[in-house]
Design an enzyme around this catalytic site. Structure first.
Site: not given
Length: 279
Positions: A133, A146
């Site tokens: 990501s 996260y």
């Protein structure tokens, strides 16, 4: 001769789009996986083979890799896509939730990699594509855990790429920005589950939830899952794949802004977005 491609987490979003796209290739045999095979029945109709695979369960992971090896000799391409976002402040998020996220986003990815590497080495080559990501390169508030999982994927991928290069195994990292999938809704749900209606972070959580929803809906800031699937296809099929694929113009701009301007300036930019969130 066809190459066996094993993709984790294909029940929705990026994984589903990737399985559909790669299933069109006559030289690729795609194995679409999910915890429940009924969740990927439509991918079988699109040309993929389906397997049950839970990346938090050792026996399930080993069984899936063994099933592919029984038909092809080894997994030729592994796409580590399974993952989700657990959102909430560092103080308020329960560590059991954090552990579950790391089991999926980090340890599942690592174990799947360990399981396929012996077969790739014996075959004289292979490809591994890790779906990380832009959140592995920069951090937003209420996403610390996260982001930590995606920073871990960055480190594992960089080490792996060097370690397996002598065996003709190529490793790429795909770093999507905001992708219009159910990820944003899941993130909002997990945030709601960790944040109370009142408390020291109530305003911050409310602003973050609103911005998350707005940004994932924006066609300027986000992109469809097919955009990521194209990058994964490139990483699998090109003779010299890139080491990193940053997806969406907005993600590229943010990564470069964080890199060039440093922590202090990036924090100042965040304060303008989350202003008035402290009690």
């Amino acid at each position: 001769m066809t190459h066996a491609v094993l993709i984790t987490g294909t029940s929705s979003g990026i994984g589903r789009a990737t399985a559909r796209r790669l299933s069109r290739h006559p030289q690729l045999t795609v194995y679409a996986t999910a915890r429940r095979t009924e969740a990927v029945e439509d991918l079988a109709a699109a040309g993929a083979r389906t397997l049950a695979l839970d990346v938090t369960d050792e026996s399930s992971m080993k069984a899936a890799v063994d099933a592919v090896a029984a038909e092809h000799g080894q997994v030729d391409v592994l796409v580590n896509n399974a993952g989700y976002g657990q959102f909430g402040t560092i103080e308020e998020t329960g560590l059991d939730d954090v552990r579950r996220q790391f089991e999926t986003n980090v340890f599942g990815l690592a174990r799947m990699t360990q399981l396929v590497l012996p077969g790739m080495r014996a075959a004289g080559g292979g490809r591994i594509v890790n779906v990380g990501s832009m959140g592995g390169r920069l951090v937003f508030p209420v996403g610390g855990y996260y982001h930590a999982s995606k920073y871990a994927v960055e480190a594992l991928t960089d080490a792996l790429r060097f370690e397996v290069a002598p065996f003709n195994i190529k490793v790429s990292l795909v770093e999507p920005g905001l992708i219009r999938t159910a990820f944003g809704e899941t993130g909002s749900d997990t945030l709601a589950g960790t944040a109370g209606a009142s408390g020291p972070y109530a305003r911050l959580n409310a602003v973050a939830d609103r911005q998350m929803a707005d940004h994932y809906r924006s066609t300027l800031l986000s992109a469809p899952a097919e955009t990521v699937a194209k990058a994964i296809e490139h990483a699998i099929t090109e003779p010299r794949p890139r080491t990193r694929y940053v997806i969406t113009p907005a993600a590229k701009a943010l990564v470069q802004t964080r890199r060039l301007l440093g922590a202090r300036v990036f924090d100042a930019l965040l304060r303008t977005r989350y202003s008035g969130t402290a009690d």
